[in-house]
Design a protein around this motif. Structure first.
Motif, mmCIF file in Angstrom:
data_model
loop_
_atom_site.group_PDB
_atom_site.id
_atom_site.type_symbol
_atom_site.label_atom_id
_atom_site.label_comp_id
_atom_site.label_asym_id
_atom_site.label_seq_id
_atom_site.Cartn_x
_atom_site.Cartn_y
_atom_site.Cartn_z
ATOM 1 N N LEU A 53 1.174 -1.367 0.164
ATOM 2 C CA LEU A 53 0.712 0.012 0.380
ATOM 3 C C LEU A 53 0.698 1.783 -0.174
ATOM 4 O O LEU A 53 0.744 2.270 -0.892
ATOM 5 N N ARG A 54 1.776 0.717 1.335
ATOM 6 C CA ARG A 54 2.843 2.366 0.060
ATOM 7 C C ARG A 54 3.767 2.694 -0.092
ATOM 8 O O ARG A 54 3.556 3.666 -1.174
ATOM 9 N N THR A 57 0.531 3.980 -2.959
ATOM 10 C CA THR A 57 0.115 4.992 -2.524
ATOM 11 C C THR A 57 1.304 6.040 -3.033
ATOM 12 O O THR A 57 0.901 7.289 -3.544
ATOM 13 N N ASP A 58 2.558 5.156 -2.818
ATOM 14 C CA ASP A 58 3.514 6.679 -3.230
ATOM 15 C C ASP A 58 3.950 6.366 -5.432
ATOM 16 O O ASP A 58 3.616 7.170 -5.519
ATOM 17 N N LEU A 95 -2.608 11.500 0.822
ATOM 18 C CA LEU A 95 -2.094 10.243 -0.117
ATOM 19 C C LEU A 95 -0.588 10.478 1.134
ATOM 20 O O LEU A 95 -0.091 8.976 0.757
ATOM 21 N N VAL A 98 -1.200 8.733 4.459
ATOM 22 C CA VAL A 98 -1.249 6.996 4.213
ATOM 23 C C VAL A 98 -0.128 6.332 3.621
ATOM 24 O O VAL A 98 0.538 5.775 4.563
ATOM 25 N N ARG A 99 0.505 7.089 2.572
ATOM 26 C CA ARG A 99 1.945 6.457 3.011
ATOM 27 C C ARG A 99 2.969 6.565 3.614
ATOM 28 O O ARG A 99 3.541 5.304 3.894
ATOM 29 N N CYS A 102 1.928 3.712 6.170
ATOM 30 C CA CYS A 102 2.448 2.391 5.801
ATOM 31 C C CYS A 102 3.796 2.307 5.745
ATOM 32 O O CYS A 102 4.125 0.955 6.702
#
Length: 108
Positions: A53-54, A57-58, A95, A98-99, A102
Protein backbone atom coordinates in the motif's frame (compact mmCIF):
# COMPACT_ATOMS: atom_id res chain seq x y z
CA UNK A 1 -5.79 1.20 48.50
CA UNK A 2 -3.92 -1.33 50.61
CA UNK A 3 -1.65 -3.92 48.98
CA UNK A 4 -3.84 -6.84 50.13
CA UNK A 5 -6.94 -5.16 48.73
CA UNK A 6 -5.18 -4.62 45.39
CA UNK A 7 -4.09 -8.26 45.23
CA UNK A 8 -7.66 -9.38 45.95
CA UNK A 9 -9.00 -7.23 43.12
CA UNK A 10 -6.42 -8.61 40.70
CA UNK A 11 -7.16 -12.18 41.75
CA UNK A 12 -10.90 -11.66 41.36
CA UNK A 13 -10.45 -10.13 37.90
CA UNK A 14 -8.13 -12.95 36.83
CA UNK A 15 -10.73 -15.52 37.82
CA UNK A 16 -13.33 -13.89 35.58
CA UNK A 17 -10.99 -13.17 32.67
CA UNK A 18 -11.18 -15.19 29.50
CA UNK A 19 -8.66 -15.17 26.69
CA UNK A 20 -9.69 -16.85 23.48
CA UNK A 21 -12.60 -18.48 25.33
CA UNK A 22 -10.27 -20.20 27.80
CA UNK A 23 -10.85 -19.41 31.49
CA UNK A 24 -7.99 -17.85 33.40
CA UNK A 25 -6.10 -19.82 36.01
CA UNK A 26 -8.72 -20.64 38.68
CA UNK A 27 -6.17 -20.01 41.44
CA UNK A 28 -5.71 -16.47 40.18
CA UNK A 29 -1.97 -16.80 40.53
CA UNK A 30 -1.14 -16.87 36.85
CA UNK A 31 1.46 -19.17 35.38
CA UNK A 32 -0.69 -22.29 35.60
CA UNK A 33 -3.09 -21.21 32.86
CA UNK A 34 -2.64 -21.75 29.14
CA UNK A 35 0.26 -20.04 27.41
CA UNK A 36 -0.55 -17.39 24.87
CA UNK A 37 1.01 -18.08 21.52
CA UNK A 38 1.22 -15.71 18.61
CA UNK A 39 2.05 -16.62 15.09
CA UNK A 40 4.24 -14.29 13.10
CA UNK A 41 2.35 -15.23 9.93
CA UNK A 42 -0.51 -12.71 10.17
CA UNK A 43 1.82 -9.91 11.29
CA UNK A 44 4.28 -10.62 8.51
CA UNK A 45 1.45 -10.68 5.99
CA UNK A 46 0.05 -7.39 7.34
CA UNK A 47 3.49 -5.82 7.09
CA UNK A 48 3.74 -6.92 3.47
CA UNK A 49 0.32 -5.45 2.72
CA UNK A 50 1.36 -2.18 4.38
CA UNK A 51 4.48 -2.07 2.19
CA UNK A 52 2.41 -2.78 -0.94
CA UNK A 53 0.00 0.00 0.00
CA UNK A 54 2.89 2.38 0.75
CA UNK A 55 4.39 1.67 -2.65
CA UNK A 56 1.06 2.02 -4.48
CA UNK A 57 0.30 5.27 -2.66
CA UNK A 58 3.72 6.67 -3.50
CA UNK A 59 3.13 5.78 -7.15
CA UNK A 60 -0.34 7.37 -7.01
CA UNK A 61 1.16 10.58 -5.65
CA UNK A 62 3.58 10.71 -8.58
CA UNK A 63 0.79 9.97 -11.05
CA UNK A 64 -1.44 12.62 -9.50
CA UNK A 65 1.26 15.27 -9.72
CA UNK A 66 2.05 14.34 -13.32
CA UNK A 67 -1.63 14.33 -14.31
CA UNK A 68 -2.14 17.68 -12.63
CA UNK A 69 0.76 19.20 -14.53
CA UNK A 70 -0.75 17.91 -17.79
CA UNK A 71 -4.22 19.21 -16.90
CA UNK A 72 -2.90 22.73 -16.29
CA UNK A 73 -1.43 22.96 -19.78
CA UNK A 74 -3.99 24.33 -22.23
CA UNK A 75 -6.90 24.56 -19.77
CA UNK A 76 -6.10 27.85 -18.04
CA UNK A 77 -9.24 29.77 -17.11
CA UNK A 78 -11.60 26.83 -16.92
CA UNK A 79 -13.51 26.50 -13.65
CA UNK A 80 -12.71 22.79 -13.43
CA UNK A 81 -8.99 23.53 -13.68
CA UNK A 82 -9.25 25.93 -10.76
CA UNK A 83 -11.19 23.33 -8.75
CA UNK A 84 -8.56 20.67 -9.50
CA UNK A 85 -5.81 23.07 -8.46
CA UNK A 86 -7.71 23.80 -5.24
CA UNK A 87 -8.19 20.16 -4.18
CA UNK A 88 -4.77 18.86 -5.23
CA UNK A 89 -3.06 19.81 -1.93
CA UNK A 90 -5.73 18.00 0.11
CA UNK A 91 -5.25 14.81 -1.91
CA UNK A 92 -1.48 15.12 -1.64
CA UNK A 93 -1.77 15.56 2.12
CA UNK A 94 -4.05 12.51 2.52
CA UNK A 95 -2.01 10.26 0.26
CA UNK A 96 1.23 11.34 1.91
CA UNK A 97 -0.22 10.54 5.35
CA UNK A 98 -1.31 7.06 4.17
CA UNK A 99 2.05 6.41 2.51
CA UNK A 100 4.01 7.51 5.58
CA UNK A 101 1.86 5.53 8.02
CA UNK A 102 2.15 2.38 5.88
CA UNK A 103 5.92 2.85 5.77
CA UNK A 104 5.99 3.20 9.55
CA UNK A 105 3.90 0.04 10.02
CA UNK A 106 6.03 -1.96 7.61
CA UNK A 107 9.22 -0.92 9.38
CA UNK A 108 8.08 -2.42 12.69
Amino acid sequence: MAWDEWEQLKSSAAQRMRIDHVPADPGGGGGAGPDLKASKGPWTKASGVAEDLRSATDSALTDLTTAHEGAKAGTEGFTSTDALHEILPTWEKRLTAVRDECGRLHAR
